[in-house]
Design an enzyme around this catalytic site. Structure first.
Site, mmCIF file in Angstrom:
data_model
loop_
_atom_site.group_PDB
_atom_site.id
_atom_site.type_symbol
_atom_site.label_atom_id
_atom_site.label_comp_id
_atom_site.label_asym_id
_atom_site.label_seq_id
_atom_site.Cartn_x
_atom_site.Cartn_y
_atom_site.Cartn_z
ATOM 1 C CG ASP A 173 32.040 3.075 57.393
ATOM 2 O OD1 ASP A 173 32.875 4.146 57.579
ATOM 3 O OD2 ASP A 173 32.354 1.932 58.042
ATOM 4 C CB CYS A 243 51.146 1.860 48.439
ATOM 5 S SG CYS A 243 50.107 3.059 48.992
#
Ligand code: SAM
Length: 470
Positions: A173, A243
């Site tokens: 993480d 994106c």
């Protein structure tokens, strides 16, 4: 392809967005295909030197350069990469062209002539990581991290194919990197996002898009950055990309980084290639770069760069003692690995090779991160002999003196399908098989048969032997 009206409306007024051509390009059937070559395994001259006899992707006549990447090329049509042995040999990576703009950020804003310590925080499947690796000074270290466990194998496969030995793959993480204050010179955060930039390639992303998801993604992007930024050095470079076309995930994050995280935005110098849209954030006027498929040959993408103005104290980390390979075993592997500049350790039931000048990083990161892969997996010693790992065959550490058998196209495909091989090797025992001089993997030739050791997890499953069309 029907784009959600709420999505189109949300983009009205955004830098570079023009509804008509944007909608039109999403209605067009054909997409753009691009590859990025691996300079460690392929030079453009290889095409001529091998004579390019058979099915071959990397063929000068079909390649047009991607303007913002020295290694990126467009193809005039999309071949079946699965049936190109050179794809499996790691000679190139199939990557969307806009993403290769990362190269401009790194070449302009990082000193690539020096060894750097780099974190690619959201790395699977490894497009940016393999690109970064190709750009870095060879004495650099790239930590390629992916938090989702199930996405680690594909990342490792792609790192292995690339053949380098200076990448560590971790499964952590972003918070875990707080244990490494000021460790990295460069941090690349290619954040998980709402994905609108990939609508052309992946229609299912359209169904998943919602204004609410954009907000959730934006919040998650802030969490990821806030968690990981302590690991960046003072004056270190952050490259943030998505994106997504949504300002909540792009310009708003730039403002947040400047206002809340004390990051300094850095603009790229020089002229941008035609069609790239320079954007600024509403409050701090931070510079970012937008890619639209109706303006450039590529998909939707956004990138921005920052320097860390204020760093805390650098890490004073404890160094663990990884288990060094005993001299007796080192002697056994000697003929299989180019040992110059490498140290050998036991790691996860096998032997790995780590660059000597990065052993300290290995010893520091080992107890702090969930290290999945480091350097090059060499193999295991059984009955005083090395049983080599697939990664070693793909690695640049494999000496040229190791026995090899050349395969023609049909045999190479059979090998990659993990089928029996119609070849009679010149020597017995473990050896690499090659296609057009590029290593594919291992076989073990016994007196009466040849065992195919291509890893079953990555074998070609399609049985269709259609030759790869030029
Ligand atoms: N950089 C990759 C490349 O070029 O091939 C693509 C990365 S993709 C845009 C984003 C990645 O972030 C995914 O692999 C995803 O699993 C990972 N991710 C998802 N949630 C995350 C989180 N909370 N923290 C960090 N990464 C996350």
């Amino acid at each position: 392809m029907k784009l959600p009206e709420a999505f189109l409306e949300s983009l009205e007024g955004v830098a570079g967005f023009e509804r008509e051509p944007f909608v039109a390009v999403h209605e067009k059937e054909e997409g753009v295909t691009s590859i990025r070559i691996n300079p460690a395994k392929w030079t453009m001259g290889d095409t001529e030197s091998t004579g390019s006899p058979s099915p071959f992707t990397i063929d000068h006549s079909r390649l047009t350069p991607v303007p913002w990447s020295r290694y990126g090329f467009y193809l005039d049509k999309r071949p079946s990469f699965t049936f190109d042995p050179l794809f499996h040999a790691g000679c190139y990576y199939v990557q969307e062209a806009s993403s290769m703009f990362l190269e401009q950020a790194l070449t302009q804003l990082a000193d690539l002539s020096e060894p750097l310590t780099v974190l690619d925080l959201c790395a699977a499947p490894g497009g940016k990581s393999t690109h970064i690796q190709s750009l870095l000074h060879p004495a650099s270290l790239l930590v390629s991290n992916e938090v989702i466990k199930s996405r680690n194998p594909v990342l490792i496969d792609n790192i292995v194919k690339w053949g380098s030995s200076n990448v560590f793959v971790t499964n952590n993480d972003p918070k875990a990197f707080q244990k490494l204050p000021g460790y990295f010179d460069v941090m690349v955060v290619d954040a998980p996002c709402s994905g609108s930039g990939l609508f052309r390639k992946d229609e299912s992303a359209i169904a998943e898009w919602s204004p609410n998801n954009v907000v959730l993604c934006s919040q998650r992007q802030q969490r990821i950055l806030a968690d990981a930024l302590p690991a960046l050095k003072e004056e270190g470079l952050l490259v943030y990309s998505t994106c997504s076309y949504s300002t909540e995930e792009d310009e708003a994050i730039m403002d947040w980084l400047v206002l809340e995280m004390e990051m300094e935005n850095v603009a790229l110098a020089g002229n941008l290639a035609d069609g790239i849209v320079a954007t600024t954030s509403p409050t701090t006027k931070a510079a970012g770069y937008r890619f639209y498929p109706d303006k450039i040959r590529g998909e939707g993408f956004f990138l921005s760069c920052f320097r860390k103005k204020i760093g805390g104290p650098q890490a004073r980390l404890k160094v663990s003692k990884p288990e060094l390979l005993p001299a007796r075993e080192k002697k056994i592997i000697g003929e299989w690995v180019n040992e110059t500049g490498m140290e050998f350790f036991r790691f996860r039931n096998g032997i790995i090779a780590v660059p000597a000048h990065r052993v300290n990083d290995f010893a520091q990161l080992l107890p702090l991160l969930n290290l999945q892969y480091a350097g090059v997996a060499v193999g295991q010693i059984l009955k005083e002999k090395l049983v080599p790992e697939h990664a070693l065959a793909q690695s640049l550490l494999l000496p040229e003196t190791v026995a090899a058998t050349d395969l023609d196209y049909a045999a190479a495909i059979r090998y990659l399908q993990r089928q029996d091989l119609p070849v009679v090797p010149q020597t017995l025992g473990w050896q690499v098989v090659r296609y057009e001089t590029k290593n594919l993997g291992w076989i073990n030739a016994l007196k009466n048969r040849v065992n195919n050791y291509y890893p079953k997890e990555i074998r070609i499953l399609k049985q269709n032997n259609t030759p790869f069309a030029k």
